[in-house]
Design a protein around this motif. Sequence first.
Motif, PDB file in Angstrom:
ATOM      1  N   THR A  84       0.834  -1.207   0.000  1.00 42.13           N
ATOM      2  CA  THR A  84       0.000   0.000   0.000  1.00 42.13           C
ATOM      3  C   THR A  84       0.865   1.251   0.000  1.00 42.13           C
ATOM      4  O   THR A  84       0.584   2.213  -0.725  1.00 42.13           O
ATOM      5  N   THR A  85       1.930   1.239   0.778  1.00 41.56           N
ATOM      6  CA  THR A  85       2.850   2.379   0.805  1.00 41.56           C
ATOM      7  C   THR A  85       3.472   2.592  -0.573  1.00 41.56           C
ATOM      8  O   THR A  85       3.548   3.724  -1.060  1.00 41.56           O
ATOM      9  N   ALA A  86       3.899   1.515  -1.205  1.00 40.03           N
ATOM     10  CA  ALA A  86       4.489   1.622  -2.549  1.00 40.03           C
ATOM     11  C   ALA A  86       3.477   2.166  -3.555  1.00 40.03           C
ATOM     12  O   ALA A  86       3.807   3.034  -4.374  1.00 40.03           O
ATOM     13  N   LEU A  87       2.253   1.682  -3.485  1.00 37.96           N
ATOM     14  CA  LEU A  87       1.214   2.156  -4.401  1.00 37.96           C
ATOM     15  C   LEU A  87       0.908   3.633  -4.149  1.00 37.96           C
ATOM     16  O   LEU A  87       0.813   4.428  -5.093  1.00 37.96           O
ATOM     17  N   ASN A  88       0.769   4.009  -2.888  1.00 39.67           N
ATOM     18  CA  ASN A  88       0.497   5.413  -2.562  1.00 39.67           C
ATOM     19  C   ASN A  88       1.629   6.326  -3.032  1.00 39.67           C
ATOM     20  O   ASN A  88       1.365   7.436  -3.520  1.00 39.67           O
ATOM     21  N   ASP A  89       2.857   5.879  -2.898  1.00 32.99           N
ATOM     22  CA  ASP A  89       3.996   6.675  -3.372  1.00 32.99           C
ATOM     23  C   ASP A  89       3.921   6.883  -4.881  1.00 32.99           C
ATOM     24  O   ASP A  89       4.159   7.993  -5.372  1.00 32.99           O
ATOM     25  N   ARG A  90       3.583   5.824  -5.620  1.00 32.65           N
ATOM     26  CA  ARG A  90       3.460   5.949  -7.080  1.00 32.65           C
ATOM     27  C   ARG A  90       2.319   6.878  -7.461  1.00 32.65           C
ATOM     28  O   ARG A  90       2.448   7.687  -8.381  1.00 32.65           O
ATOM     29  N   VAL A  91       1.188   6.766  -6.785  1.00 34.55           N
ATOM     30  CA  VAL A  91       0.036   7.619  -7.076  1.00 34.55           C
ATOM     31  C   VAL A  91       0.370   9.079  -6.767  1.00 34.55           C
ATOM     32  O   VAL A  91       0.072   9.976  -7.561  1.00 34.55           O
ATOM     33  N   ALA A  92       0.997   9.327  -5.628  1.00 34.27           N
ATOM     34  CA  ALA A  92       1.365  10.702  -5.257  1.00 34.27           C
ATOM     35  C   ALA A  92       2.344  11.288  -6.268  1.00 34.27           C
ATOM     36  O   ALA A  92       2.217  12.452  -6.657  1.00 34.27           O
ATOM     37  N   GLN A  93       3.314  10.491  -6.707  1.00 32.80           N
ATOM     38  CA  GLN A  93       4.277  10.973  -7.695  1.00 32.80           C
ATOM     39  C   GLN A  93       3.581  11.306  -9.015  1.00 32.80           C
ATOM     40  O   GLN A  93       3.893  12.321  -9.649  1.00 32.80           O
ATOM     41  N   ALA A  94       2.650  10.494  -9.433  1.00 29.73           N
ATOM     42  CA  ALA A  94       1.911  10.767 -10.670  1.00 29.73           C
ATOM     43  C   ALA A  94       1.123  12.074 -10.559  1.00 29.73           C
ATOM     44  O   ALA A  94       1.062  12.852 -11.511  1.00 29.73           O
ATOM     45  N   HIS A  95       0.543  12.334  -9.397  1.00 28.03           N
ATOM     46  CA  HIS A  95      -0.181  13.591  -9.185  1.00 28.03           C
ATOM     47  C   HIS A  95       0.777  14.783  -9.198  1.00 28.03           C
ATOM     48  O   HIS A  95       0.448  15.834  -9.749  1.00 28.03           O
ATOM     49  N   ARG A  96       1.963  14.615  -8.594  1.00 30.49           N
ATOM     50  CA  ARG A  96       2.943  15.708  -8.613  1.00 30.49           C
ATOM     51  C   ARG A  96       3.426  15.988 -10.037  1.00 30.49           C
ATOM     52  O   ARG A  96       3.650  17.141 -10.397  1.00 30.49           O
TER      53      ARG A  96
END
Length: 128
Positions: A84-96
């Motif tokens: 979940t942490t890895a997925l959230n990091d990828r999602v946050a990076q895509a938003h940035r």
Amino acid sequence: MLPHNAARLEHMTEVFEDLTRRARDLNRRTTQATASADSPKREVSVTVGFGGALTKVEFDPDAYRRLSPREMADLIQQAATAATTALNDRVAQAHRQLYGEQFDLFGLERGEVDPVKLLRDTSARLFA
């Protein structure tokens, strides 16, 4: 309307339409994204999807014989948290990447970011 204002409005409209298209694509990719993680000794492997939903759990067959139910549950929880942490990091990076480095999706969700300031800063970057 003054010619320079018309040109500026046209530019802002183009930026907004492009941003809308890219945001829809990002939303689609976000809701379909998954991430996986294994326990340290690979006794358990899990995959999570949008919102941390557990979508797949696999066990090393020998793990059943070596580990207690509590140990198995702990390994599942740890692997799910890592995925979940890895997925959230990828999602946050895509938003940035779409909205700018100042865009803190999860800070906004947790109430740590002022939404008015974030919108103002993001708009200033997008429509500069």
